[in-house]
Design a protein around this motif. Structure first.
Motif, PDB file in Angstrom:
ATOM      1  N   LEU A 106      21.100   4.462  21.355  1.00  0.00           N
ATOM      2  CA  LEU A 106      20.088   3.405  21.419  1.00  0.00           C
ATOM      3  C   LEU A 106      20.592   2.131  22.090  1.00  0.00           C
ATOM      4  CD1 LEU A 106      18.341   3.716  17.923  1.00  0.00           C
ATOM      5  CD2 LEU A 106      17.489   4.479  20.155  1.00  0.00           C
ATOM      6  N   LEU A 107      21.884   1.920  22.115  1.00  0.00           N
ATOM      7  CA  LEU A 107      22.428   0.696  22.702  1.00  0.00           C
ATOM      8  C   LEU A 107      22.746   0.845  24.190  1.00  0.00           C
ATOM      9  CD1 LEU A 107      24.834  -0.369  19.807  1.00  0.00           C
ATOM     10  CD2 LEU A 107      22.719  -1.534  20.490  1.00  0.00           C
ATOM     11  N   THR A 108      22.477   2.014  24.757  1.00  0.00           N
ATOM     12  CA  THR A 108      22.833   2.261  26.157  1.00  0.00           C
ATOM     13  C   THR A 108      21.586   2.574  26.984  1.00  0.00           C
ATOM     14  OG1 THR A 108      23.321   4.552  25.500  1.00  0.00           O
ATOM     15  CG2 THR A 108      25.180   3.049  25.687  1.00  0.00           C
ATOM     16  N   PRO A 109      21.221   1.716  27.931  1.00  0.00           N
ATOM     17  CA  PRO A 109      20.031   1.947  28.759  1.00  0.00           C
ATOM     18  C   PRO A 109      20.212   3.114  29.720  1.00  0.00           C
ATOM     19  CG  PRO A 109      21.230   0.011  29.516  1.00  0.00           C
ATOM     20  CD  PRO A 109      21.868   0.427  28.227  1.00  0.00           C
ATOM     21  N   CYS A 110      19.131   3.814  29.976  1.00  0.00           N
ATOM     22  CA  CYS A 110      19.139   5.008  30.828  1.00  0.00           C
ATOM     23  C   CYS A 110      19.425   4.635  32.277  1.00  0.00           C
ATOM     24  CB  CYS A 110      17.785   5.714  30.724  1.00  0.00           C
ATOM     25  SG  CYS A 110      17.681   7.250  31.648  1.00  0.00           S
ATOM     26  N   ILE A 111      20.141   5.540  32.959  1.00  0.00           N
ATOM     27  CA  ILE A 111      20.421   5.319  34.381  1.00  0.00           C
ATOM     28  C   ILE A 111      20.071   6.548  35.211  1.00  0.00           C
ATOM     29  CG2 ILE A 111      22.132   3.484  34.117  1.00  0.00           C
ATOM     30  CD1 ILE A 111      23.334   6.980  34.690  1.00  0.00           C
ATOM     31  N   VAL A 265       9.545  -2.326  31.668  1.00  0.00           N
ATOM     32  CA  VAL A 265       9.164  -1.626  30.441  1.00  0.00           C
ATOM     33  C   VAL A 265       9.981  -0.343  30.297  1.00  0.00           C
ATOM     34  CG1 VAL A 265       7.320  -0.320  29.310  1.00  0.00           C
ATOM     35  CG2 VAL A 265       6.847  -2.584  30.253  1.00  0.00           C
ATOM     36  N   PHE A 266      10.082   0.425  31.377  1.00  0.00           N
ATOM     37  CA  PHE A 266      10.777   1.719  31.276  1.00  0.00           C
ATOM     38  C   PHE A 266      12.288   1.558  31.138  1.00  0.00           C
ATOM     39  CE2 PHE A 266       6.711   3.403  32.566  1.00  0.00           C
ATOM     40  CZ  PHE A 266       6.655   4.595  31.851  1.00  0.00           C
ATOM     41  N   THR A 267      12.871   0.575  31.812  1.00  0.00           N
ATOM     42  CA  THR A 267      14.314   0.393  31.648  1.00  0.00           C
ATOM     43  C   THR A 267      14.646  -0.179  30.277  1.00  0.00           C
ATOM     44  OG1 THR A 267      16.330  -0.397  32.732  1.00  0.00           O
ATOM     45  CG2 THR A 267      14.524  -1.965  32.565  1.00  0.00           C
ATOM     46  N   SER A 268      13.673  -0.805  29.627  1.00  0.00           N
ATOM     47  CA  SER A 268      13.896  -1.340  28.279  1.00  0.00           C
ATOM     48  C   SER A 268      13.808  -0.258  27.209  1.00  0.00           C
ATOM     49  CB  SER A 268      12.862  -2.440  27.969  1.00  0.00           C
ATOM     50  OG  SER A 268      12.963  -3.504  28.879  1.00  0.00           O
ATOM     51  N   SER A 273      20.966   8.977  26.830  1.00  0.00           N
ATOM     52  CA  SER A 273      21.450  10.080  25.998  1.00  0.00           C
ATOM     53  C   SER A 273      22.292  11.085  26.770  1.00  0.00           C
ATOM     54  CB  SER A 273      20.266  10.790  25.333  1.00  0.00           C
ATOM     55  OG  SER A 273      19.341  11.238  26.313  1.00  0.00           O
ATOM     56  N   LEU A 274      21.915  11.389  28.008  1.00  0.00           N
ATOM     57  CA  LEU A 274      22.631  12.407  28.765  1.00  0.00           C
ATOM     58  C   LEU A 274      24.039  11.957  29.146  1.00  0.00           C
ATOM     59  CD1 LEU A 274      19.744  13.633  31.098  1.00  0.00           C
ATOM     60  CD2 LEU A 274      20.448  14.533  28.883  1.00  0.00           C
ATOM     61  N   VAL A 275      24.208  10.663  29.452  1.00  0.00           N
ATOM     62  CA  VAL A 275      25.520  10.161  29.851  1.00  0.00           C
ATOM     63  C   VAL A 275      26.419   9.889  28.646  1.00  0.00           C
ATOM     64  CG1 VAL A 275      26.729   8.277  31.040  1.00  0.00           C
ATOM     65  CG2 VAL A 275      24.638   9.223  32.020  1.00  0.00           C
ATOM     66  N   VAL A 276      25.841   9.450  27.520  1.00  0.00           N
ATOM     67  CA  VAL A 276      26.694   9.168  26.360  1.00  0.00           C
ATOM     68  C   VAL A 276      27.022  10.419  25.563  1.00  0.00           C
ATOM     69  CG1 VAL A 276      25.866   6.796  26.120  1.00  0.00           C
ATOM     70  CG2 VAL A 276      24.785   8.612  24.777  1.00  0.00           C
ATOM     71  N   LEU A 277      26.346  11.534  25.859  1.00  0.00           N
ATOM     72  CA  LEU A 277      26.658  12.766  25.128  1.00  0.00           C
ATOM     73  C   LEU A 277      28.129  13.153  25.262  1.00  0.00           C
ATOM     74  CD1 LEU A 277      25.740  15.107  23.373  1.00  0.00           C
ATOM     75  CD2 LEU A 277      25.065  16.319  25.460  1.00  0.00           C
TER      76      LEU A 277
END
Length: 332
Positions: A106-111, A265-268, A273-277
């Motif tokens: 939850l603390l890491t925004p999607c890239i 909105v979408f970056t917020s 999840s895929l990168v922090v896995l």
């Protein structure tokens, strides 16, 4: 309609099929999970390469200089989101693996797929793509700090810096450099242009492949720990409701146009999840539940994206947020 355009228009269906197949493999052949898990990093690296290749670097550089959007994106993800996450996670059991997994994601925004979903909602996908290197660098720098604040000083003995460095090198620096070299090649040789055109077919299939390997490899963990993992689902759903509203408020405060407002909105709301896995998988003994908590967020978020790609353009951000009152986002 070309097949490429068909894939773009039906990408959510492609992703749903990928997840369904992954669940079937996870249930029917759980012994294959370790083998499939080994494919996560290379498949994700290919996904990010073709994602970066979608945006010409001349426009990429121009978008990166949009100080207003970059300030809003960084502020939402690293000032507002941590406060929201801290508040929402107060209801979770004090199980370290559950908390660390929830905080990691939850603390890491999607890239990665944030670009695709922004584009589906007719948002400024170029702006989101331009922001991804900064978002990844800052999240890797601040995540240990937030974990220390929210979990306690003992987390320093659990989180290693090595997975962060490896993730940045393999999943951002290398794909970004290869995308830049590919674009340079395409400007100088017909073969390069043909290669770049061929790569344009891959974002949707590669995203589907990424979801497949992630869910198929981790679903057995989720199934085995369902009783503990289910506690995080309401938190993830609440996050999907709260953050789009706050993102719209921020877009209005920064007086953004429609495209940038939807992008904000979408970056917020979308998470990494895929990168922090890989980071969750690198945690020591006692934290085996953390990857399942991360993957659960992926499945909840994908369902939420099906809704948000309709709600954001049709209701939440129909016109520039600065020109309409928040109480009536659907007015013209």
């Amino acid at each position: 309609m070309t097949s490429k355009r068909w894939l773009q228009r039906h990408q959510i269906a492609v992703y749903a099929v990928s997840v369904a197949l992954a669940v079937a493999v996870g249930v029917g052949a759980p012994s294959t999970a370790p083998l499939v898990e080994g494919a996560i990093t290379p498949v994700l690296a290919v996904l990010l390469y073709v994602t970066f290749l979608e945006i010409p670097f001349v426009r990429f550089r121009r978008a990166f200089t949009d100080v207003r959007f970059m300030t809003a994106a960084l502020g939402m993800n690293f000032l507002v989101v941590p406060v929201v996450v801290f508040a929402l996670t107060r209801v979770l059991p004090r199980e370290p693996a559950v908390l660390v997994g929830a905080f990691l994601v939850l603390l890491t925004p999607c890239i990665d797929y944030v670009v695709a979903f922004t584009d589906l909602a007719d948002g400024n996908a170029e702006q989101v793509t331009a922001a991804t290197p900064a978002l990844l660098l800052v999240q890797f720098a601040l995540l240990p700090v937030y974990l220390w604040l929210f979990v306690g000083p003992g987390i320093a003995d659990v989180i290693s810096a090595r997975p962060f460095v490896e993730a940045f090198s393999l999943l951002i620096a290398l794909p970004l450099a290869l995308a830049w070299l590919t674009e340079l090649w395409a400007t100088r040789a017909p073969t390069g242009r043909r290669w770049q055109s061929a790569m344009g077919w891959l974002p949707v299939p590669t995203m589907g492949a990424t979801l497949f390997v992630v869910v198929a490899s981790q679903f057995p963990r989720v199934a085995d720990s369902l009783g503990q993992v289910v506690a995080v689902v309401p938190v993830y759903v609440a996050f999907l409701v709260v953050m789009p509203l706050l993102g719209r408020l921020a877009a209005g405060a920064f007086r953004m146009d429609v495209g940038n407002a939807r992008a904000l909105v979408f970056t917020s709301v979308t998470r990494n999840s895929l990168v922090v896995l890989p980071l969750a998988l690198a945690l020591p003994a006692g934290y085996e539940l953390a990857p399942a908590v991360v993957v659960t967020q992926t499945m909840v978020e994908l369902a939420g994206m099906v809704v948000l790609t309709r709600v954001v353009p049709d209701w939440l951000v129909r016109t520039p947020p600065s020109s309409i009152p928040f109480a009536d986002p659907g007015s013209d």
